[in-house]
Scaffold this motif. Structure first.
Motif, PDB file in Angstrom:
ATOM      1  N   PRO A  40      26.217  42.041  38.132  1.00  0.00           N
ATOM      2  CA  PRO A  40      26.863  41.635  36.899  1.00  0.00           C
ATOM      3  C   PRO A  40      26.821  42.810  35.942  1.00  0.00           C
ATOM      4  N   GLY A  41      27.896  43.074  35.327  1.00  0.00           N
ATOM      5  CA  GLY A  41      27.891  44.130  34.346  1.00  0.00           C
ATOM      6  C   GLY A  41      28.478  45.424  34.871  1.00  0.00           C
ATOM      7  N   THR A  42      28.597  45.566  36.156  1.00  0.00           N
ATOM      8  CA  THR A  42      29.306  46.737  36.620  1.00  0.00           C
ATOM      9  C   THR A  42      30.706  46.307  36.995  1.00  0.00           C
ATOM     10  N   MET A  43      31.535  47.297  37.096  1.00  0.00           N
ATOM     11  CA  MET A  43      32.917  46.959  37.372  1.00  0.00           C
ATOM     12  C   MET A  43      33.038  46.399  38.771  1.00  0.00           C
ATOM     13  N   PRO A  44      33.641  45.268  38.911  1.00  0.00           N
ATOM     14  CA  PRO A  44      33.766  44.707  40.252  1.00  0.00           C
ATOM     15  C   PRO A  44      34.606  45.631  41.117  1.00  0.00           C
ATOM     16  N   VAL A  45      34.139  45.828  42.305  1.00  0.00           N
ATOM     17  CA  VAL A  45      34.869  46.704  43.209  1.00  0.00           C
ATOM     18  C   VAL A  45      35.815  45.849  44.028  1.00  0.00           C
ATOM     19  N   HIS A  46      37.054  46.166  43.945  1.00  0.00           N
ATOM     20  CA  HIS A  46      37.995  45.402  44.753  1.00  0.00           C
ATOM     21  C   HIS A  46      38.167  46.125  46.065  1.00  0.00           C
ATOM     22  N   ARG A  47      37.387  45.716  47.011  1.00  0.00           N
ATOM     23  CA  ARG A  47      37.476  46.359  48.308  1.00  0.00           C
ATOM     24  C   ARG A  47      38.772  45.992  48.964  1.00  0.00           C
ATOM     25  N   LYS A  48      39.297  46.978  49.692  1.00  0.00           N
ATOM     26  CA  LYS A  48      40.440  46.635  50.513  1.00  0.00           C
ATOM     27  C   LYS A  48      39.893  45.935  51.740  1.00  0.00           C
ATOM     28  N   LEU A 104      34.186  39.583  41.557  1.00  0.00           N
ATOM     29  CA  LEU A 104      34.630  38.977  40.307  1.00  0.00           C
ATOM     30  C   LEU A 104      34.040  39.672  39.085  1.00  0.00           C
ATOM     31  N   GLY A 105      34.812  39.695  38.007  1.00  0.00           N
ATOM     32  CA  GLY A 105      34.298  40.186  36.744  1.00  0.00           C
ATOM     33  C   GLY A 105      33.468  39.117  36.055  1.00  0.00           C
ATOM     34  N   VAL A 106      32.863  39.519  34.934  1.00  0.00           N
ATOM     35  CA  VAL A 106      31.923  38.615  34.286  1.00  0.00           C
ATOM     36  C   VAL A 106      32.578  37.328  33.806  1.00  0.00           C
ATOM     37  N   ALA A 107      33.756  37.462  33.217  1.00  0.00           N
ATOM     38  CA  ALA A 107      34.383  36.267  32.659  1.00  0.00           C
ATOM     39  C   ALA A 107      34.677  35.263  33.766  1.00  0.00           C
ATOM     40  N   ASP A 108      35.148  35.795  34.889  1.00  0.00           N
ATOM     41  CA  ASP A 108      35.424  34.889  35.994  1.00  0.00           C
ATOM     42  C   ASP A 108      34.152  34.271  36.549  1.00  0.00           C
ATOM     43  N   ARG A 109      33.083  35.046  36.539  1.00  0.00           N
ATOM     44  CA  ARG A 109      31.816  34.471  36.994  1.00  0.00           C
ATOM     45  C   ARG A 109      31.421  33.303  36.105  1.00  0.00           C
ATOM     46  N   GLN A 110      31.607  33.525  34.803  1.00  0.00           N
ATOM     47  CA  GLN A 110      31.287  32.471  33.863  1.00  0.00           C
ATOM     48  C   GLN A 110      32.112  31.221  34.182  1.00  0.00           C
ATOM     49  N   ARG A 111      33.393  31.447  34.510  1.00  0.00           N
ATOM     50  CA  ARG A 111      34.252  30.301  34.826  1.00  0.00           C
ATOM     51  C   ARG A 111      33.781  29.615  36.100  1.00  0.00           C
ATOM     52  N   VAL A 112      33.369  30.423  37.069  1.00  0.00           N
ATOM     53  CA  VAL A 112      32.873  29.810  38.303  1.00  0.00           C
ATOM     54  C   VAL A 112      31.672  28.922  37.979  1.00  0.00           C
ATOM     55  N   GLU A 113      30.813  29.426  37.107  1.00  0.00           N
ATOM     56  CA  GLU A 113      29.646  28.624  36.720  1.00  0.00           C
ATOM     57  C   GLU A 113      30.085  27.278  36.130  1.00  0.00           C
ATOM     58  N   ILE A 114      31.101  27.341  35.286  1.00  0.00           N
ATOM     59  CA  ILE A 114      31.533  26.090  34.649  1.00  0.00           C
ATOM     60  C   ILE A 114      32.190  25.169  35.679  1.00  0.00           C
ATOM     61  N   VAL A 115      32.985  25.776  36.570  1.00  0.00           N
ATOM     62  CA  VAL A 115      33.609  24.974  37.616  1.00  0.00           C
ATOM     63  C   VAL A 115      32.533  24.297  38.466  1.00  0.00           C
ATOM     64  N   LYS A 116      31.487  25.045  38.742  1.00  0.00           N
ATOM     65  CA  LYS A 116      30.385  24.472  39.519  1.00  0.00           C
ATOM     66  C   LYS A 116      29.862  23.190  38.879  1.00  0.00           C
ATOM     67  N   VAL A 117      29.668  23.275  37.589  1.00  0.00           N
ATOM     68  CA  VAL A 117      29.120  22.127  36.865  1.00  0.00           C
ATOM     69  C   VAL A 117      30.101  20.954  36.913  1.00  0.00           C
ATOM     70  N   LEU A 118      31.380  21.279  36.676  1.00  0.00           N
ATOM     71  CA  LEU A 118      32.373  20.199  36.637  1.00  0.00           C
ATOM     72  C   LEU A 118      32.543  19.572  38.020  1.00  0.00           C
ATOM     73  N   TYR A 119      32.469  20.421  39.021  1.00  0.00           N
ATOM     74  CA  TYR A 119      32.676  19.946  40.384  1.00  0.00           C
ATOM     75  C   TYR A 119      31.681  18.841  40.715  1.00  0.00           C
ATOM     76  N   ARG A 120      30.527  18.944  40.114  1.00  0.00           N
ATOM     77  CA  ARG A 120      29.491  17.948  40.392  1.00  0.00           C
ATOM     78  C   ARG A 120      29.662  16.703  39.543  1.00  0.00           C
ATOM     79  N   GLY A 121      30.710  16.700  38.736  1.00  0.00           N
ATOM     80  CA  GLY A 121      30.972  15.516  37.943  1.00  0.00           C
ATOM     81  C   GLY A 121      30.018  15.366  36.773  1.00  0.00           C
ATOM     82  N   ALA A 122      29.480  16.473  36.275  1.00  0.00           N
ATOM     83  CA  ALA A 122      28.539  16.363  35.168  1.00  0.00           C
ATOM     84  C   ALA A 122      29.269  15.930  33.906  1.00  0.00           C
TER      85      ALA A 122
END
Ligand SMILES: Nc1ncnc2c1ncn2[C@@H]1O[C@H](COP(=O)(O)OP(=O)(O)OP(=O)(O)O)[C@@H](O)[C@H]1O
Ligand SMILES: Nc1ncnc2c1ncn2[C@@H]1O[C@H](COP(=O)(O)OP(=O)(O)OP(=O)(O)O)[C@@H](O)[C@H]1O
Ligand SMILES: [Mg+2]
Ligand SMILES: [Mg+2]
Lengths: 365, 359, 526, 425
Positions: free
Chosen positions: D14-22, C152-170
């Motif tokens: 974090p901060g590096t390009m995510p590698v989309h492995r096949k 996952l890219g950073v933005a998606d990681r951030q979203r996962v973090e938020i989903v984590k929080v919401l999932y717990r009903g915070a």
């Protein structure tokens, strides 16, 4: 300020702890702990035991250094065991075959030993660097395989000579031996001096040279080191080879100072002892020396315990307890220091009013 | 049993059954026993002796040659009135200096004589004996030291193993036997050599599986019953039905394999039929090659007590009952005459047994 | 186990504040992180917390989240005093936290990361997935639950973090610097979510160093200085400058460039640089060509994960390009081909390097500062002589950096880990500007650094630039990028797609160009 | 063992390009099956072309199973520990404790008591490791080394104290009861007939299968069942998820309310218990020793290696243990001749790999493979026997070679071996 305490207190605590715990084991098995400990200490002053202890510690020291070089680079070189045995047999064969003038003969043997140790360490190093094979697995395998190689080499069909029921390499001529230093009723290995030099060189390399810096940097953080221009692969390779080179010396004190031939009854497991010694000495050359001496002392005292019918396993148990409790003690002392520090800050805060200056001291921007 | 010597006369005719295996003539019957312990004779007083006994790895209780050495000193205690025996045992992978230290401590305590058990002590005995010229040393299984105060106690293991080979050949139904060596050292090769020679002497067509667990220097081969078991099972699977082992504690695995594979086994060093640790398999143990370290140690002590070491044999062989075979269990009673016949031939010199395997 | 009902019952009750911290004090060895902090957060508001690096914001939040016990003080949630011994207690009290540094396990899947610790709610099977899908929809997370997190890219990681929080009903959600790694569009999306949820009765504690954002989203701002609360303000009325003054007592810096110092002399020339990506058909870098001149700051804009990291690491020799050429031109105009050279050679040729992840790439955390001074310079004066280290020289020069760059530290023998992020960064900048570099590669040089330290770092870069240094600047902070750069290039999927003039472009335009959306409205397309 | 980084591309931080492995579409279990089929195909081809039946005989298979068992159990022990983030090189020591416990329990209360005692003794070792590494944050390797020493010392001491008076031998226990063995007799006989027919392929498979179903002890079955069970618990249950999260990112786990300390403790208890069972498998199976000093002979280390070989996964470590056990069993059962035949098998395997690489257009890898196959074949062709001194180490050589040939992408748990202190991140 508290450095003496954080450095010396833990080992002392650990030894005390080990002594107490072993005393319980001694009492259960029906022995008198006081007598046992008395014998352990008393034996040091009998005959050549003290000298033997130092001699043995020399071997452990070299082994500990070899392991420590790997640890500096975060490499877990379990393979010192295999490397030193391989080097020993190769050096003994070469030394027995060579006819050279005194000092040169010794130097030639040592060079062969170092190169052989490196060669055997090169296998896991290359596998790791090129194929990513964990050095833990490869060295475990190579430690076992070395037994076969030695057996093959000292087979009477190859380079071995049978003496009685023992087979070993040809005896090295006197020109290839390192004279001992007579001390009391024993003889101190001349190699003690070389070991000390190796220890000094290790310290210097690590703390004063560019290479040592790169090694430590790479061991601490491969990524940061890479960004700083240090190739982790190169360092892995070199560290492993250096470790193997020093491992190559491990058997030399005994080979060139006492046995002059390497045979099937030669002692094994020095490499594994080296791991414990390096860990005890926290990879510091001085610490490793103390660890090696302590270990050798416990080993020799085991023999004396037998003489008074005390089960000598106590010595092994003590070794295990000491290794474990030294590190536990370091942690306990560290925590105690932390707590003390916290209390100190608390007091300073109470004295200075609310805006303690300590925040800025602690590095807050 | 059909494998008795009688069939060997018509060995040329092939037919089914184990008896065909034996191709050699049955040896002439042995003359009445003449040999006896070297130092037999009048009562000797050993009460002045303080003995040091340095064991190899294993020590007292190993049901092998250390135990045999201990039995020798025990006998010296009861028969010669020896009062003091100090024992000390080597630990696995201890340093050479520990061995020296052990002997040195014994010598400095005034123990005399000192018996070192096992050739691993050779270098240490050499070093310490030179330091204490007035102390007498004996070393089991090594004769490489030439100091005047060192007495070698060595055995003709190949002679005893020859008889084991004979017994195996006679007892094999498939004419196929096996040897499992623990560690491939010159010492164990003597067992192997005698066994091979004995079997081949009896039968020209016998097949012999001949393997070791580990090479020289890797002493785990004496310590690994599962591997001994696997090796013996493999030999049995190939058709061998009598297995001789010289594999120390790994021998237990060999016996288990023999029992599981309906084969027979031959023990080593002591009379393993009576050994507690392998009691479950005793019915497959037809005999054991005896190596009488106890006899050697006792004889040595007796000779020291008498002050005359010249009576000791150079080698403890069949002639002086330094080696032999065990009859417990009665499984070789039917071929006892054969075994004794070969024994007599070896003693007389009619057969010389090589201590190097002839393959 | 926590119950889902507990937080749900916390009906917005204007009477009792959602969070009330009273007299919180927390001491670390040598540091008082929080000292007598008082904080009141009203239910249903977004409450921002501002302060410099090391002011104690994260510590305070960790205390509220039960991760660290306070030495003194009390916590009340929805009016009830609670004792939070561990995060579980906090979760049970309806608190969730998105940490400053991701708290995610790379080797676990998205689903596993979310369900972990909250398995009691819906198990880890079908029901859990259904709930996850629901929340993912709401937060715009498109990754499948079975994807490994490391993909996952950073933005998606951030979203996962938020989903984590919401999932717990915070119902009370702490966001500790959630925007540091996001581009404006992503920040907007996040803020939209926050506003929506605020309307649903959620309460937020929000930490950021970007004061504009604070003013955009927050209902109330509390400023923390040196571990204590110095006051509360209304973000609608206060200016960024006033806020900054409250925080540090100094003026709000701006990254504005002064007069241009760009010369004609090329320093770094990339031609057709291409880098293959492992396990992917698309190149990580695709035919990248540009030149950086002496006295010029070339800014590269791009959404995280579009090849900037790879670009920098390829220029530094940490990755091997599959094609193209990297040349460094010296003062006489002679080009030196560095394509095959090692990292050390490149550094010796005069490249300074401020890495984006300082703890991974720039520092030996357990080593003292002076040892860190040597890293990357181990072959050069004044820290080494030949094969030997010059320890006295290294120490002296570290002292100089500490002095000149205002690194606040008790001494040069403390381990680098003991410095706050901003001070670590100042040390790194000082180091990389030592030894007269001809080219500086600065990756996110002020990420997570407070305003004071930011100003100092910007000033240093500007000074070096006017002395003829060429700078390649990568930053996700578009104000910084626009303010410092002489030229801006936009990077998208490994290619340089467009160029922007920092004098005219707005962050919004730049953001659009970076995401590749609305190409026509993107700033100054070539 | 944080150094594995060296060979891994720094993907995914974090901060590096995510590698989309096949990611391959083939599920793990199927890949295991495919590997097993390939392996059997290769050895049966080799067996057929060289005429060495030992390669696929039921005797080899059952020997391999026996020898693989302690290694498998230790490897499982390692898996549990390292998945929770604790490096366990103390497996050897825990295994030694297990051998003592097994003998003691079995002597006093029968085989099952022996198994329980072995588990308890091993778990005690694991507990000690947990106290040291989790509570006191001791370097995991230091603690492991100490436990290996203590395991040896304590069992020697206990044997001296308790066994010596009974057996007369301080290094050995008295004879203890062993597990009975069971055969799936109908199946076994049928397979036996098939094996004897010497039909290409079928007889080989029959031989191998027969070795696996004939005279199997309950402990063996339990051990094999523990592999899927470990997988299920670690990957399919909440507890397993929590436990693994401690090995991946304990700070994150703690922040989500996972009690990291408790999970690490539990993991270490299980790890020690499994290693103890490994010890029991040396003592309680027929043909094994009773308690015998030094009988573990480094098998704990081999178990650790098998686990790393298996990439920290149950299926993988089963493969590692099986490979080692097979090679060891083969050299014991078949001797030098069989090892030479195995070499022939290796040539075939490399040839297969070359074809695969050609298919994937990996020209360099294929080229290297051709060279490797050539060298191996030259060795095979020019030698009638291999140096007998090296034969006993066949399994070690095979492991090394397979590691060097197989492409390595090791994925240890991220926080494996790293100290974790609650509240200090
Ligand atoms: N675990 C810890 N051990 C020791 N000191 C700590 C610890 N955590 C925080 N500190 C100290 O507490 C102070 C406050 O840290 P904190 O993380 O709360 O700052 P912050 O306001 O979040 O800074 P930033 O803006 O950089 O995130 C720091 O200066 C640091 O020295
Ligand atoms: N063990 C420690 N000893 C001393 N200080 C520590 C320790 N652990 C953390 N700190 C300090 O605690 C502070 C807070 O840590 P945190 O992880 O929040 O970093 P930070 O300051 O926010 O860094 P950044 O600005 O890069 O995000 C840092 O300033 C760090 O220096
Ligand atoms: Mg913070
Ligand atoms: Mg920060």
């Amino acid at each position: 300020m508290t450095s003496w305490r954080t450095k010396l207190l833990p080992p002392l605590l650990a030894i005390v702890f080990a002594v107490l715990l072993s005393a319980i084991a001694l009492i259960i098995s029906g022995a008198d702990p006081l007598q046992a400990y008395g014998t352990m200490i008393g034996q040091m002053f009998k005959g050549s035991t003290a000298v033997d202890t130092v001699n043995l510690a020399t071997v452990y020291y070299l082994s500990g250094l070899a392991v420590a070089i790997g640890f500096q680079m975060n490499l877990f070189n379990i393979g010192v065991e295999g490397q030193y045995r391989f080097a020993a047999v190769v050096a003994a064969i070469a030394g027995g075959a060579m006819k050279l003038p005194p000092v040169i003969h010794v130097i030639a043997i040592l060079v062969v030993a170092v190169v052989a140790g490196m060669a055997y360490a090169a296998v896991p190093a290359i596998l790791k660097v090129t194929r990513g094979v964990s050095e833990v697995i490869s060295t475990i395998m190579l430690n076992a395989i070395v037994a076969g190689i030695i057996a093959f080499l000292i087979n009477a069909d190859q380079f071995g000579v049978q003496r009685g029921n023992n087979i070993g390499t040809r005896v090295i001529e006197p020109s290839g031996r390192i004279p001992g230093i007579p001390l009391g009723s024993g003889t101190l290995f001349g190699f003690v001096i070389i070991a000390a030099i190796v220890g000094g060189a290790y310290w210097f390399m690590l703390n004063r040279t560019r290479f040592g810096f790169e090694l430590k940097a790479s061991g601490e953080s491969t990524t940061a080191a890479a960004a700083g221009g240090v190739s982790a692969k190169k360092m892995t390779l070199i560290a492993m080879l250096l470790s193997g080179g020093v491992a190559g010396l491990v058997a030399m004190p005994e080979l060139l100072g006492r046995d002059y031939s390497y045979g099937i009854t030669a002692t094994q497991m020095y490499g594994f002892t080296g791991i414990a010694v390096a860990l005890l000495g926290r990879n510091h050359p001085g610490g490793i020396a103390l660890g090696a001496l302590l270990w050798a002392f416990l080993d020799t005292s085991a023999v004396s315990l037998e003489q008074i019918n005390v089960s000598k396993e106590i010595a092994t148990i003590m070794q295990g307890i000491i290794v474990l409790s030294v590190v536990v003690a370091y942690e306990v002392v560290r925590r105690a220091d932390l707590a003390a520090e916290q209390r100190r800050v608390g007091r300073a805060l109470a004295a200075n009013g609310r805006k303690g200056s300590s925040v800025a001291e602690g590095g807050a921007v | 049993k059909d494998s008795s010597g009688g069939s060997s006369n018509n060995s040329a005719a092939p037919s089914s059954g184990g008896s065909d295996c034996v191709t050699a003539q049955k040896p002439p019957a042995a003359p009445a026993a003449t040999s006896s312990s070297a130092a037999a004779g009048g009562k000797v007083d050993g009460s002045q002796l303080k003995i040091g006994l340095a064991f190899d790895v294993g020590g007292r209780g190993d049901a092998s040659f250390n135990d045999a050495a201990a039995a020798g000193t025990d006998k010296a205690k009861s028969d010669l009135g020896v009062t003091t025996v100090n024992e000390s045992t080597a630990s696995a992978s201890e340093a050479e200096s520990a061995k020296q230290q052990r002997l040195d401590q014994m010598a400095s305590q005034g123990l005399n004589p000192i018996v070192a058990v096992g050739f691993a002590y050779a270098d240490s005995v050499k070093a310490v004996a030179a330091k204490y010229p007035n102390t007498k040393f004996a070393i089991v299984d090594d004769d490489s030291i030439t100091l005047p105060n060192v007495t070698p106690l060595v055995f003709a293991e190949e002679q005893g193993s020859f008889l084991a080979g004979v017994a195996a050949a006679y007892k094999s139904k498939s004419c196929h036997i096996g040897f499992v060596g623990g560690v491939n050292t010159p010492l164990i090769q003597k067992f192997e050599a005698g066994f091979l020679q004995g079997a081949k002497t009896v039968s020209s067509k016998i097949k012999i599986e001949d393997e070791y667990l580990t090479p020289a220097g890797d002493f785990s081969g004496f310590q690994d019953p599962p591997k001994g078991n696997a090796k013996a099972a493999a030999e049995i699977a190939k058709g061998a039905d009598v297995i001789y082992h010289a594999a120390g504690a790994s021998g237990k695995g060999v016996f288990d394999a023999a029992k599981a594979g309906n084969a027979l086994a031959i023990g080593v060093d002591s009379d393993q039929y009576n050994q507690k640790t392998v009691a479950a398999d005793k019915d497959v143990i037809i005999t054991s090659m005896l190596k009488r370290v106890d006899v050697a140690v006792f004889d040595y002590i007796q000779a020291v007590a008498k002050g005359d070491l010249t009576v000791l044999p150079k080698r403890f062989d069949l002639k002086v009952d330094g080696v032999g075979y065990a009859t417990s269990g009665g499984k070789v009673d039917d071929i006892k005459d054969v075994l004794d016949g070969y024994k007599a031939q070896i003693i007389s010199g009619a057969i010389t047994v090589s201590d190097k395997p002839q393959k | 186990m926590s119950t889902a009902e507990a937080p749900a019952e916390a009906v917005p009750d204007r009477g009792a504040p959602a969070v009330q911290l009273t007299g919180i004090t927390k001491r670390f060895p040598g540091v008082v992180a929080n000292s007598d902090v008082n904080l009141t957060v009203v239910t249903g508001e977004v409450h921002a917390i501002c302060g410099e690096n090391g002011a104690g914001k994260s510590t305070l939040m960790k205390i509220l989240y039960g991760m660290q016990p306070p030495d003194e003080g009390t916590i009340a949630i929805n009016g009830d005093e609670v004792k939070l011994r561990n995060p579980q207690d906090a979760i049970r009290a309806g608190i969730g936290m998105v940490h400053q540094h991701f708290m995610l396990a790379d080797n676990l899947t998205v689903g596993e990361n979310v369900f972990l610790g909250a398995e009691a709610l819906h198990g880890i099977g079908r029901a859990a997935r259904a709930r996850l899908a629901e929340l993912a929809e709401r937060t715009g997370l498109h990754a499948k639950p079975d994807t490994l997190l490391e993909e996952l890219g950073v933005a998606d990681r951030q979203r996962v973090e938020i989903v984590k929080v919401l999932y717990r009903g915070a119902k009370i959600i702490i966001l500790d610097e959630p925007t540091a790694v996001l581009v404006p569009q992503e920040v907007d999306a996040l803020f939209a979510t926050v506003r929506e949820m605020k309307a649903d009765g959620y309460t937020f504690l929000f930490i950021s160093h970007k004061l504009d954002e604070v003013r955009a989203i927050a209902d109330t701002v509390t400023v923390i200085r040196r571990g204590t609360t110095v006051g509360t303000a209304d973000p609608k009325t206060i200016t960024s400058r006033q806020l900054a003054e409250m925080m540090v007592g100094s003026e709000l810096p701006s990254p504005e460039t002064r007069e241009s110092t760009v010369t004609d002399r090329a320093v770094l020339r990339l031609t057709g640089l291409t880098l293959g990506a492992e396990g992917s058909d698309r190149n990580a870098l695709d035919d990248v060509t540009f030149t950086v001149r002496a006295g010029e700051v070339l800014g590269v804009a791009g959404v995280e994960g579009n090849g900037q990291t790879e670009l920098v690491e390829t220029i530094m020799g940490m990755r091997k390009p599959s094609g193209g050429k990297i040349e460094l031109v010296d003062a006489d105009g002679k080009a030196r081909d560095l394509t095959r050279a090692g990292t050390l050679t490149r550094r010796e040729a005069g490249i300074g390097y401020i890495a984006e992840d300082r703890t991974r790439h720039s520092l030996l955390l357990t080593q003292p500062l002076w040892v860190n001074r040597i890293l990357g310079y181990q072959t050069r004066e004044p820290v080494s002589k030949g094969q030997l280290l010059d320890i006295a020289g290294a120490r002296a020069d570290t002292e100089r950096i500490v002095r000149e760059y205002d690194v606040r530290t008790p001494g040069i023998d403390v381990p680098a880990a003991a410095l706050s992020g901003g001070n670590q960064q100042k040390l790194i900048v000082g180091r990389e500007l030592s030894g007269n570099p001809v080219l500086l590669i600065a990756s996110h040089p002020t990420r997570g650094v407070d305003v004071g330290a930011q100003a100092l770092i910007w000033e240093n870069i500007r000074q070096a630039r006017s002395a003829g240094l060429a700078v390649l600047l990568i930053s996700a902070d578009l104000d910084e990028l626009i303010g410092l750069s002489d030229t801006i290039r936009v990077m998208l999927r490994g290619r340089l797609v467009s160029e922007a003039d920092p004098a005219t472009v707005t962050p919004q335009e730049l953001g659009s160009a970076m995401t590749g959306a609305e190409d026509d409205t993107a700033g100054d397309e070539e | 063992m944080a150094v594995t980084d060296v060979s891994r591309p720094d993907a995914g931080s974090p901060g590096t390009m995510p590698v989309h492995r096949k990611r391959s579409r083939i599920p793990g279990w199927l890949r295991g099956v495919i590997w097993a089929v390939i392996a059997i195909a290769v050895v049966s081809t080799a067996s057929y072309s060289t005429g060495v039946a030992a390669l696929t005989s039921s005797n080899t298979a059952s020997t391999a199973l026996r020898l693989a068992l302690p290694i498998l159990l230790c490897a499982l022990g390692g898996l549990w520990a390292e998945r929770a983030g604790v490096v366990n090189i103390g497996l050897e020591g825990m295994m030694i404790l297990g051998t003592w416990g097994a003998a003691w329990g079995s002597y006093n209360g029968g085989v099952w008591a022996g198994l329980v005692a072995a588990i308890v003794f091993g778990a005690l070792g694991g507990l000690l490791h947990a106290v040291a590494t989790v509570t006191f944050n001791v370097n995991h390797i230091v603690s492991g080394v100490a436990i290996n020493l203590l395991g040896l010392g304590v069992t020697k001491y206990l044997a001296n104290l308790i066994f010596a008076p009974i057996s007369g031998n301080p290094r050995q226990s008295p004879v203890v009861p062993k597990f009975d063995t069971y055969s799936a007799s109908g199946l076994s006989d049928w397979l036996g007939d098939l094996e004897k027919e010497q039909r290409v392929g079928i007889s080989d498979v029959a031989g191998i299968l027969r070795g696996l179903v004939t005279e199997v002890a309950p402990l063996t079955m339990i051990a094999i069942l523990l592999v899927p069970l470990s997988f299920w618990v670690l990957w399919k249950t909440r507890f397993g998820l929590r436990l693994r999260s401690c090995g991946e990112n304990p700070v994150a786990a703690e922040s989500l309310g996972v009690n990291v300390y408790r999970h690490k403790y539990i993991a270490m208890l299980i790890s020690g218990a499994l290693a103890g069972m490994g010890g029991a498998s040396l003592v309680l199976l027929r043909g094994g020793a009773d308690y015998l000093e030094n009988q573990t002979n480094g098998r704990g280390y081999i178990g650790l290696a098998a686990m790393i070989f298996g990439n920290w996964r149950p299926g993988g470590l089963l493969g590692g243990a099986a490979l080692f056990g097979y090679a060891d069993g083969l050299q014991l059962a078949g001797g030098g001749e069989a090892v030479l035949a195995l070499l022939y098998g290796a040539v075939i395997l490399v040839a297969v790999i070359v074809v695969v690489q050609l298919f994937r257009r990996q020209w360099i890898a294929a080229g290297l493979g051709v060279v490797g196959a050539g060298v191996l074949y030259a060795i095979y062709w020019s030698n009638d026997t291999l140096p007998s001194d090296l034969i006993p180490y066949t399994a070690h050589f095979v492991t090394l070679i397979v590691l060097a040939v197989a492409s390595q992408r090791l994925r240890p748990p991220k926080a494996d071996g790293q100290p974790y202190r609650r509240g200090e991140d």
